[in-house]
Enzyme design. Structure first.
Site: not given
Length: 345
Positions: A88, A118, A125, A219, A222
């Protein structure tokens, strides 16, 4: 090779509607009712409606549960977070780099939103790891992409393609970067997503899995836009729509499926609830879906259906109301089309 010129910011002598996606003429003024690809507006609305932040997700239960995971589960958890962060992090940059050379202001606008999302994925995380483990483990997890031999080999080609575009921006290197962005968004994450969803169906680490479902949803959308951009760019530059380039695309998919399968067997071996043969089939199924989105033919016969049906319970149905896992709140999301099987992960 057709070199790409960096787009000007504002050129009032040019028309508002861009004459080409790349190396065209455009004023830089964005009027959504006067764009070259009107359907991009619907994609933009959908992507904009996905807004969320990592801090919205309650991680209290995960903080307590992480220490209760098996050693294999904790190891896989940290390695997979490391993988996701490795993938990412460059997505923010590659979206910005493609935008810098696009002369279509609608593309720039959508890629700016994608880049921002993004960036939030990467932040998530850090947020997850800070919630469940100590600083040393966080550092080790984020170093996986630089130190783990299997992960380095797995990501070698995507790094080469992205860096090639950054160093030598041409129509061809841009198309190649779009292929790998599509692979990243639609294939490379999925063994990792499956791991977290498998934990969730055993009522473990539900906060983390909820966050992963948000990332997963982003995602997919995207990837849909990138595939649309790829197809439109090929249409505008038909000299690249040839057997040699298309075979190159197929070869990248074959290589990526091999690498994703190898990675999944490396990181998920011994995880209760995940069948590695089913995981390989799921990767091939995802590859077929991404090829269809790019306007190409499937290459994995017999993998037209998802062999891991249970995953659907842990991801958005893209059809109105989304109910998050267990005690999580419900949200309303914009309805999207079911084109390309978006209701079926």
């Amino acid at each position: 090779m057709v070199k790409l010129n960096r787009a000007t910011v504002l050129e009032p002598s040019n028309p508002n509607k861009s004459t080409a996606l790349f190396n065209g003429d455009a004023s830089g003024i964005l009027h959504w009712d006067n764009v070259a690809y009107p359907h991009f507006y619907e994609l933009r609305k959908t992507i904009r409606a996905l807004f969320w932040t990592a801090n919205e997700v309650n991680m209290v239960a995960d903080t307590k549960q992480f220490a209760q995971l098996s050693e294999k589960e904790r190891t896989a958890f940290l390695k997979i977070i490391g993988l996701l962060a490795t993938l990412d992090a460059p997505q923010t940059d590659i979206a910005s780099k493609i935008a810098a050379f696009s002369t279509d202001p609608s593309v720039k606008s959508i890629l700016a939103t994608i880049a921002d999302q993004e960036s939030e994925h990467n932040h998530s995380y850090t947020y997850v790891l800070a919630s469940v483990t100590n600083y040393d483990n966080q550092i080790a997890s984020f170093n996986e992409g630089r130190t783990d031999k299997v992960l380095l080999e797995r990501n070698e080609r995507i790094a080469a393609i992205y860096n090639e575009f950054a160093a030598d921006p041409t129509i061809q290197t841009a198309l190649k970067a779009m292929v790998y962005s599509s692979l990243l968004e639609g294939l490379f994450f999925y063994s990792g997503f499956a791991f977290f969803y498998n934990l969730a169906r055993n009522q473990k680490m539900v906060g983390t899995s909820t966050m992963i479902s948000y990332i997963n949803r982003d995602e997919l959308h995207h990837g849909r836009f990138i595939s649309e951009l790829f197809r439109a760019t090929l249409t505008e530059n038909p000299e690249y729509n040839n057997d040699e380039f298309i075979e190159w695309v197929y070869n990248q998919f074959r290589h990526s499926v091999e690498q994703e399968t190898r990675w999944s067997r490396y990181v998920l071996d011994g995880i209760d609830g995940i069948n590695l043969d089913d995981m390989e089939g799921y990767v091939k199924y995802r590859a077929n879906k991404m090829l269809r989105m790019l306007g190409l033919s499937e290459i994995y016969e017999g993998y037209e259906k998802n062999p891991m049906k249970w995953i659907k319970a842990y991801a958005d149905n893209f059809n109105g109301t989304k109910s998050d896992f267990f005690e999580q709140k419900s949200r309303q999301y914009t309805k999207t089309s079911d084109l390309n099987g978006f209701d079926d992960l």
